[in-house]
Motif scaffolding. Sequence first.
Motif, PDB file in Angstrom:
ATOM      1  N   ALA A  98      13.959 -10.805   9.076  1.00  8.00           N
ATOM      2  CA  ALA A  98      14.687 -10.149   7.981  1.00  8.00           C
ATOM      3  C   ALA A  98      16.094 -10.716   7.799  1.00  8.00           C
ATOM      4  N   ASN A  99      16.549 -11.493   8.775  1.00  3.33           N
ATOM      5  CA  ASN A  99      17.901 -12.075   8.695  1.00  3.33           C
ATOM      6  C   ASN A  99      17.883 -13.577   8.430  1.00  3.33           C
ATOM      7  N   HIS A 100      16.736 -14.116   8.014  1.00  3.15           N
ATOM      8  CA  HIS A 100      16.661 -15.540   7.711  1.00  3.15           C
ATOM      9  C   HIS A 100      17.856 -15.964   6.858  1.00  3.15           C
ATOM     10  N   SER A 101      18.441 -17.098   7.203  1.00  2.00           N
ATOM     11  CA  SER A 101      19.563 -17.637   6.432  1.00  2.00           C
ATOM     12  C   SER A 101      19.159 -19.014   5.877  1.00  2.00           C
ATOM     13  N   PHE A 102      20.016 -19.567   5.039  1.00  2.00           N
ATOM     14  CA  PHE A 102      19.773 -20.922   4.552  1.00  2.00           C
ATOM     15  C   PHE A 102      19.648 -21.873   5.735  1.00  2.00           C
ATOM     16  N   GLU A 103      20.568 -21.735   6.700  1.00  2.00           N
ATOM     17  CA  GLU A 103      20.591 -22.660   7.838  1.00  2.00           C
ATOM     18  C   GLU A 103      19.333 -22.508   8.707  1.00  2.00           C
ATOM     19  N   SER A 104      18.925 -21.275   8.980  1.00  2.00           N
ATOM     20  CA  SER A 104      17.730 -21.104   9.823  1.00  2.00           C
ATOM     21  C   SER A 104      16.488 -21.625   9.102  1.00  2.00           C
ATOM     22  N   THR A 105      16.434 -21.421   7.797  1.00  2.00           N
ATOM     23  CA  THR A 105      15.282 -21.902   7.032  1.00  2.00           C
ATOM     24  C   THR A 105      15.258 -23.427   6.997  1.00  2.00           C
TER      25      THR A 105
ATOM     26  N   PRO B  64       3.608 -24.050   8.538  1.00  2.00           N
ATOM     27  CA  PRO B  64       4.030 -25.276   7.859  1.00  2.00           C
ATOM     28  C   PRO B  64       5.347 -25.072   7.099  1.00  2.00           C
ATOM     29  N   VAL B  65       5.862 -26.141   6.551  1.00  2.00           N
ATOM     30  CA  VAL B  65       7.208 -26.132   5.943  1.00  2.00           C
ATOM     31  C   VAL B  65       7.423 -24.990   4.938  1.00  2.00           C
ATOM     32  N   PRO B  66       6.532 -24.752   3.963  1.00  2.00           N
ATOM     33  CA  PRO B  66       6.823 -23.699   2.979  1.00  2.00           C
ATOM     34  C   PRO B  66       6.791 -22.279   3.547  1.00  2.00           C
ATOM     35  N   ASP B  67       6.197 -22.087   4.719  1.00  2.00           N
ATOM     36  CA  ASP B  67       6.172 -20.762   5.335  1.00  2.00           C
ATOM     37  C   ASP B  67       7.590 -20.224   5.521  1.00  2.00           C
ATOM     38  N   ALA B  68       8.505 -21.102   5.945  1.00  2.00           N
ATOM     39  CA  ALA B  68       9.901 -20.685   6.162  1.00  2.00           C
ATOM     40  C   ALA B  68      10.555 -20.241   4.856  1.00  2.00           C
ATOM     41  N   LEU B  69      10.189 -20.879   3.747  1.00  2.00           N
ATOM     42  CA  LEU B  69      10.743 -20.471   2.449  1.00  2.00           C
ATOM     43  C   LEU B  69      10.279 -19.063   2.099  1.00  2.00           C
ATOM     44  N   GLY B  70       9.014 -18.757   2.392  1.00  2.00           N
ATOM     45  CA  GLY B  70       8.511 -17.402   2.138  1.00  2.00           C
ATOM     46  C   GLY B  70       9.324 -16.367   2.903  1.00  2.00           C
ATOM     47  N   TYR B  71       9.622 -16.664   4.162  1.00  2.00           N
ATOM     48  CA  TYR B  71      10.433 -15.737   4.956  1.00  2.00           C
ATOM     49  C   TYR B  71      11.858 -15.639   4.412  1.00  2.00           C
ATOM     50  N   MET B  72      12.398 -16.759   3.947  1.00  2.00           N
ATOM     51  CA  MET B  72      13.745 -16.743   3.363  1.00  2.00           C
ATOM     52  C   MET B  72      13.780 -15.827   2.141  1.00  2.00           C
ATOM     53  N   ARG B  73      12.793 -16.001   1.258  1.00  2.00           N
ATOM     54  CA  ARG B  73      12.749 -15.148   0.061  1.00  2.00           C
ATOM     55  C   ARG B  73      12.584 -13.678   0.435  1.00  2.00           C
ATOM     56  N   ALA B  74      11.747 -13.415   1.442  1.00  2.00           N
ATOM     57  CA  ALA B  74      11.537 -12.027   1.875  1.00  2.00           C
ATOM     58  C   ALA B  74      12.832 -11.438   2.420  1.00  2.00           C
ATOM     59  N   ALA B  75      13.563 -12.225   3.222  1.00  2.00           N
ATOM     60  CA  ALA B  75      14.820 -11.730   3.791  1.00  2.00           C
ATOM     61  C   ALA B  75      15.829 -11.430   2.682  1.00  2.00           C
ATOM     62  N   LEU B  76      15.894 -12.294   1.677  1.00  2.00           N
ATOM     63  CA  LEU B  76      16.841 -12.068   0.577  1.00  2.00           C
ATOM     64  C   LEU B  76      16.494 -10.782  -0.168  1.00  2.00           C
ATOM     65  N   ARG B  77      15.192 -10.590  -0.426  1.00  2.00           N
ATOM     66  CA  ARG B  77      14.777  -9.368  -1.135  1.00  2.00           C
ATOM     67  C   ARG B  77      14.995  -8.136  -0.261  1.00  2.00           C
ATOM     68  N   HIS B  78      14.660  -8.252   1.009  1.00  2.00           N
ATOM     69  CA  HIS B  78      14.756  -7.111   1.922  1.00  2.00           C
ATOM     70  C   HIS B  78      16.191  -6.612   2.032  1.00  2.00           C
ATOM     71  N   GLN B  79      17.138  -7.534   1.995  1.00  2.00           N
ATOM     72  CA  GLN B  79      18.549  -7.154   2.180  1.00  2.00           C
ATOM     73  C   GLN B  79      19.345  -7.246   0.882  1.00  2.00           C
ATOM     74  N   SER B  80      18.645  -7.451  -0.234  1.00  2.00           N
ATOM     75  CA  SER B  80      19.322  -7.571  -1.539  1.00  2.00           C
ATOM     76  C   SER B  80      20.474  -8.579  -1.464  1.00  2.00           C
ATOM     77  N   ARG B  81      20.172  -9.734  -0.845  1.00  2.00           N
ATOM     78  CA  ARG B  81      21.172 -10.801  -0.724  1.00  2.00           C
ATOM     79  C   ARG B  81      20.855 -11.916  -1.710  1.00  2.00           C
ATOM     80  N   LYS B  82      21.833 -12.769  -1.945  1.00  2.00           N
ATOM     81  CA  LYS B  82      21.626 -13.996  -2.704  1.00  2.00           C
ATOM     82  C   LYS B  82      22.293 -15.140  -1.956  1.00  2.00           C
ATOM     83  N   LEU B  83      21.744 -16.341  -2.116  1.00  2.00           N
ATOM     84  CA  LEU B  83      22.397 -17.524  -1.562  1.00  2.00           C
ATOM     85  C   LEU B  83      23.362 -18.081  -2.589  1.00  2.00           C
TER      86      LEU B  83
END
Length: 193
Positions: free
Chosen positions: A54-61, A87-106
């Motif tokens: 839930a805390n995925h960041s740009f850097e972790s992704t 695989p590579v796009p899996d991390a993007l899915g988690y990034m998008r989920a984290a942004l939605r979960h915490q109402s964040r934007k990059l």
Amino acid sequence: MTRPFKIAVAGTHSTGKSTFVAALLSALAEAGLAAEGVHDSAADAMSLGFPILANHSFESTAWLMSQAIRLETEASLRADVIVIDRPVPDALGYMRAALRHQSRKLEPGRLERLEEICRTWVGEYDLIFVTVLDEQVPIGPGRPDNEAFRRLAARCVADVFEEMAPSAIPLRNGEVGAAVATCMAAVRRHASR
């Protein structure tokens, strides 16, 4: 084989990815094929201090993506078949989920750069499976028990593959045997070319 055959397995946590990967690697070994698994790097990311789930960041992704590319590429030196857990796009899915979960934007442009990496790399995979969340199956022991985030990650990972690899195969609970058979048939076709 002219190049390694790559099988990618994505999806939210505790949906049977590792079970499928283990069964597939076993079947490939029994068939006498040089197969290698690329493991999920989330625990490595966490041990380095990268925020995940839930805390995925740009850097972790970005780190998870680059780690997957590095490990897949190294495996290509040794294996005829590579099975990638996350695989590579899996991390993007988690990034998008984290942004939605915490109402964040990059910051502007950063999410798009991650998406471009995924669009470029996803063509490397010959077969892609995306596990389907069965809410009757509980989160595994030792895993974070944020059920709401697990559901959100399942949706976001599936959405990423629908956008970037619409031929990805849904993998439901109880379908491991059929999925392994599908992979073995595809690997044999690839080897006969």
